[in-house]
Motif scaffolding. Structure first.
Motif, PDB file in Angstrom:
ATOM      1  N   ASN A 137      11.366  31.592   7.065  1.00 17.32           N
ATOM      2  CA  ASN A 137      12.454  31.700   6.405  1.00 17.32           C
ATOM      3  C   ASN A 137      13.540  30.288   6.684  1.00 17.32           C
ATOM      4  O   ASN A 137      14.675  30.387   6.646  1.00 17.32           O
ATOM      5  CB  ASN A 137      13.540  32.926   6.976  1.00 17.32           C
ATOM      6  CG  ASN A 137      12.578  34.236   6.488  1.00 17.32           C
ATOM      7  OD1 ASN A 137      12.151  34.160   5.496  1.00 17.32           O
ATOM      8  ND2 ASN A 137      12.765  35.130   7.408  1.00 17.32           N
ATOM      9  N   GLU A 138      12.769  29.110   6.802  1.00 15.69           N
ATOM     10  CA  GLU A 138      13.525  28.010   6.800  1.00 15.69           C
ATOM     11  C   GLU A 138      13.460  27.400   5.664  1.00 15.69           C
ATOM     12  O   GLU A 138      12.230  27.214   5.100  1.00 15.69           O
ATOM     13  CB  GLU A 138      12.803  26.864   8.026  1.00 15.69           C
ATOM     14  CG  GLU A 138      13.377  26.033   8.603  1.00 15.69           C
ATOM     15  CD  GLU A 138      13.090  25.321   9.938  1.00 15.69           C
ATOM     16  OE1 GLU A 138      13.507  24.128  10.127  1.00 15.69           O
ATOM     17  OE2 GLU A 138      12.168  25.589  10.381  1.00 15.69           O
ATOM     18  N   ILE A 139      14.592  26.570   5.207  1.00 14.36           N
ATOM     19  CA  ILE A 139      14.629  25.883   3.887  1.00 14.36           C
ATOM     20  C   ILE A 139      13.992  24.627   4.166  1.00 14.36           C
ATOM     21  O   ILE A 139      14.359  23.839   5.040  1.00 14.36           O
ATOM     22  CB  ILE A 139      16.230  25.681   3.681  1.00 14.36           C
ATOM     23  CG1 ILE A 139      16.492  27.338   3.329  1.00 14.36           C
ATOM     24  CG2 ILE A 139      16.275  25.042   2.351  1.00 14.36           C
ATOM     25  CD1 ILE A 139      17.986  27.181   3.192  1.00 14.36           C
ATOM     26  N   ALA A 163      16.739  22.411  -0.552  1.00  8.76           N
ATOM     27  CA  ALA A 163      17.907  22.934  -0.707  1.00  8.76           C
ATOM     28  C   ALA A 163      18.457  22.712  -2.072  1.00  8.76           C
ATOM     29  O   ALA A 163      18.162  21.494  -2.443  1.00  8.76           O
ATOM     30  CB  ALA A 163      18.809  22.992   0.296  1.00  8.76           C
ATOM     31  N   VAL A 195       5.249  29.437   0.877  1.00  2.00           N
ATOM     32  CA  VAL A 195       6.708  29.102   0.697  1.00  2.00           C
ATOM     33  C   VAL A 195       6.905  29.859  -0.529  1.00  2.00           C
ATOM     34  O   VAL A 195       6.146  30.331  -1.600  1.00  2.00           O
ATOM     35  CB  VAL A 195       6.972  27.700   0.519  1.00  2.00           C
ATOM     36  CG1 VAL A 195       6.591  27.113   1.863  1.00  2.00           C
ATOM     37  CG2 VAL A 195       6.446  26.904  -0.844  1.00  2.00           C
ATOM     38  N   GLN A 198      13.462  34.791  -7.053  1.00  2.00           N
ATOM     39  CA  GLN A 198      12.251  34.177  -6.763  1.00  2.00           C
ATOM     40  C   GLN A 198      11.676  33.921  -7.900  1.00  2.00           C
ATOM     41  O   GLN A 198      11.291  34.605  -8.892  1.00  2.00           O
ATOM     42  CB  GLN A 198      11.622  35.063  -5.913  1.00  2.00           C
ATOM     43  CG  GLN A 198      10.292  34.300  -5.284  1.00  2.00           C
ATOM     44  CD  GLN A 198       9.647  34.941  -4.068  1.00  2.00           C
ATOM     45  OE1 GLN A 198      10.464  35.768  -3.359  1.00  2.00           O
ATOM     46  NE2 GLN A 198       8.199  34.686  -4.146  1.00  2.00           N
ATOM     47  N   SER A 248      15.529  25.957  -4.700  1.00  2.67           N
ATOM     48  CA  SER A 248      15.321  25.941  -3.281  1.00  2.67           C
ATOM     49  C   SER A 248      13.914  26.229  -2.895  1.00  2.67           C
ATOM     50  O   SER A 248      13.202  27.121  -3.638  1.00  2.67           O
ATOM     51  CB  SER A 248      16.442  26.643  -2.511  1.00  2.67           C
ATOM     52  OG  SER A 248      17.708  26.043  -2.580  1.00  2.67           O
ATOM     53  N   THR A 272      12.004  27.760   0.425  1.00  2.55           N
ATOM     54  CA  THR A 272      12.012  28.212   1.683  1.00  2.55           C
ATOM     55  C   THR A 272      10.535  28.875   2.167  1.00  2.55           C
ATOM     56  O   THR A 272       9.978  29.462   1.457  1.00  2.55           O
ATOM     57  CB  THR A 272      12.914  29.492   1.654  1.00  2.55           C
ATOM     58  OG1 THR A 272      14.403  28.841   1.197  1.00  2.55           O
ATOM     59  CG2 THR A 272      13.063  29.768   3.030  1.00  2.55           C
ATOM     60  N   THR A 273      10.346  28.900   3.299  1.00  4.39           N
ATOM     61  CA  THR A 273       8.943  29.341   3.834  1.00  4.39           C
ATOM     62  C   THR A 273       9.280  30.919   4.277  1.00  4.39           C
ATOM     63  O   THR A 273      10.128  31.373   4.370  1.00  4.39           O
ATOM     64  CB  THR A 273       8.886  28.603   5.343  1.00  4.39           C
ATOM     65  OG1 THR A 273       9.991  29.170   6.042  1.00  4.39           O
ATOM     66  CG2 THR A 273       8.704  27.315   5.474  1.00  4.39           C
TER      67      THR A 273
END
Length: 613
Positions: free
Chosen positions: A39-41, A44, A60, A68, A92, A94-95
């Motif tokens: 949940n890390e970007i 962005a 990702v 999504q 964006s 995101t993982t």
């Protein structure tokens, strides 16, 4: 990943499939591997891109807020446009899980294109191949009307078979098409030409109407917007459902149509509420562990604090309600945690709430929870801290500050183990052990009409009085030395223990803030320390009150038999403390006191000495 393995890996990535391994080696040398948590970007939206990424392992998602667009796996690339422009990113990335990527900076990519002809040739070959593939697709589509018709048929089948509700309507909000899922959601099979807004509550209808109004002023022929609010649908049978949705526009100069896609999210909201409940419980526990425990814990050599530990030992195995009295900063929180940890509930949560730190209009909701819509701002159900503490312990700090109109509800929990959340008629049963703490005289508080007398007696089943720091004798120096070791490590300093002069200063001060004040003073002293030594005189308040004993002339002291016994007891305790309660053998307390181990053991038993918690 080793360089050779990374080169072999990149040779199988479609974007680099035509690049030689020699050139890929140059690429690897000018790129970096980066790891990201779940949940890390990585990218962005609206930021300027400066690199592309290749997924080495992990997954990702490409998205815009909660919408999504795509999921990318190992060997796939994203951010390629950043290699040729510096425009803002349109989405964006995101993982979804722990992910490792190879980051290729634009400047390094362009340098390789300029300096390495083989690399440039390989990249161009891939681009040409992709272009030819697109040309071939377009040519096939242009030649084959049958394929287009077949694709249209497939699309229709997709719409009809979709689990999401799909509703198409015109610029007058008249429905022109629905799929079976929409008919089920609207509880109506005859919706054509009906006004779509009639199927929404007032707030949702206003949101959709405003989006359509905005779209009508938008010159673009097509739009695709995620609806920011939850859409409440009211079916023909009055069934209400909560949905998320997107709305899109299409058409030509003469006709405009809108497609609304809705997805029921009630099950997801229920799951999110459960996740939030568990997350909140974890956060409370982590916060309590951080706030109420440390390397120095409870230090109790003084007889008054030893008595507190003895009371803890006796009451912990029971479910009796405990009222901890003591001045601010004496360590009432540590006592509550010691009781919980020594109890049969120690594998269940200990939830803390400071009754004086929460506004009066919110504390009821914090303690007992609320139902959605119970008051302004209550947009979802909330589980209170009593429910979080079910089967465990709740610590009500500063109980004397609880609003008097809320005290009957607390009394009901203590007596009957049940309560009603705010805005709910449903009674909730809990099994919670209650520990309360206060710095006030609650009985006097009750006599003043500010605290219910019946609640006081229900809380005061087992009172524990935590002594002020100034009344704990040599504990002050012991606690200070333990804090020095703790903060020295934290602040990366090598501070030696207190000198006798420092101890004398600490013993002479009255400590109105108790242990908390001592902690702040020691930390400040370490921060400004020089040459591995702290100067207590620099940080201790100048207006400190010295004990009368220091002001009187020194006289010869004649000790009574009881005083001598207490001195011997304190001396044995010091020896045991210094040897970490090792009684016999080399470097044991018996050797330090020059006593036979059997004699020392007898004295320990006679004095009733027990190793501190």
């Amino acid at each position: 990943m080793p360089e050779l393995n990374l080169v072999n890996f990149l040779s199988k990535v479609s974007f680099f499939s035509e690049v030689s391994k020699k050139s890929l080696k140059n690429l690897v040398a000018n790129s970096t591997e980066e790891s990201f948590r779940k949940n890390e970007i990585i990218i962005a939206k609206e930021t300027i891109g400066d690199a592309m990424y290749v997924i080495i392992n992990g997954t990702v998602k490409v998205h815009d807020n909660d919408h999504q667009y795509d999921t990318l796996l190992q060997g796939e690339c994203f951010g390629e446009y950043a290699l040729i422009d510096n425009k803002k990113r349109s989405a964006s990335v995101t993982t979804i899980e722990r992910t490792k990527v190879l980051k290729i900076e634009r400047i390094d990519f362009l340098n390789l294109m300029t300096e390495d002809g083989g690399f440039a040739q390989g990249i161009l070959a891939v681009m040409i191949k992709r272009h030819r593939e697109l040309d071939a697709i377009q040519e096939r589509l242009a030649r084959s009307k049958l394929e287009l018709e077949l694709e249209s048929s497939r699309t229709t089948g997709l719409v009809q078979g979709a689990m999401d509700a799909i509703i198409m309507f015109d610029s007058n909000f008249r429905i022109v098409l629905t799929n079976p899922s929409a008919n089920k959601l609207l509880e109506n099979d005859d919706t054509l030409q009906r006004n779509v807004l009639y199927f929404f509550d007032e707030d949702s209808a206003e949101v959709i109407e405003s989006l359509i109004d905005e779209a009508q002023h938008n010159k673009a022929k097509t739009i695709n917007n995620y609806i920011p609010n939850i859409v409440k649908v009211i079916g023909s049978n009055e069934t209400e459902t909560l949905n998320e949705g997107t709305i899109s526009k299409f058409g030509n100069e003469t006709e405009t149509f809108y497609t609304l896609i809705l997805r029921n999210i009630e099950e997801r909201l229920d799951a999110e509420n459960q996740i939030n409940f568990l997350t909140n419980q974890t956060e409370y526990l982590n916060k309590e562990i951080k706030e109420l425990t440390s390397g120095y814990g409870i230090i109790a050599e003084d007889v008054k604090m030893q008595n507190v530990l003895s009371l803890i030992k006796h009451v912990a195995p029971t479910d009796a309600t405990v009222l901890i009295n003591g001045e601010t900063g004496t360590g009432k929180e540590l006592v509550s945690r010691a009781i919980h940890e020594a109890s049969n509930r120690n594998d269940k949560p200990l939830i803390r709430i400071n009754c004086g730190a929460i506004p009066a209009n919110l504390i009821e909701s914090e303690l007992f929870g609320h139902k959605k819509g119970a008051f302004t701002g209550a947009t979802a159900d909330r589980k209170g801290r009593f429910l979080l503490a079910d089967q465990g312990t709740i610590f009500l700090d500063e109980i004397g500050e609880m609003p008097i109109d809320l005290q009957p509800k607390l009394l009901r929990v203590i007596q009957e183990g049940e309560f009603d959340p705010v805005g709910s008629s449903e009674t909730v049963k809990v099994n919670v052990r209650i520990i309360a703490a206060t710095h006030r005289d609650l009985l006097q508080h009750a006599n003043d009409g500010k605290f219910r007398e019946d609640l006081y007696y229900r809380l005061n089943v087992f009172p524990i009085e935590v002594p002020a720091l100034r009344d704990r004798g040599n504990d002050i120096s012991l606690i200070a030395n333990e804090m020095i070791r703790h903060f020295s490590k934290k602040l990366n300093k090598n501070i030696v223990d207190l000198t006798e002069a420092d101890k004398s200063l600490l013993m002479s001060y009255q400590w109105p803030g108790n242990v908390r004040e001592l902690q702040n003073l020691i930390e400040r002293a370490i921060i400004i320390s020089k040459d591995d030594r702290i100067n207590i005189k620099e940080v201790i308040p100048n207006d400190m009150s010295f004990s009368n004993a220091q002001q009187d002339p020194i006289r010869e002291k004649i000790y009574t038999s009881k005083e001598l016994s207490n001195l011997e007891k304190e001396n044995i305790l010091k020896a045991l403390k210094q040897t970490r309660w090792k009684i016999s053998g080399t470097h044991g307390a018996a050797e330090l006191l020059q006593l036979p181990a059997t004699t020392l053991a007898s004295k320990i038993k006679a004095f009733g000495l027990e190793r501190p918690i």
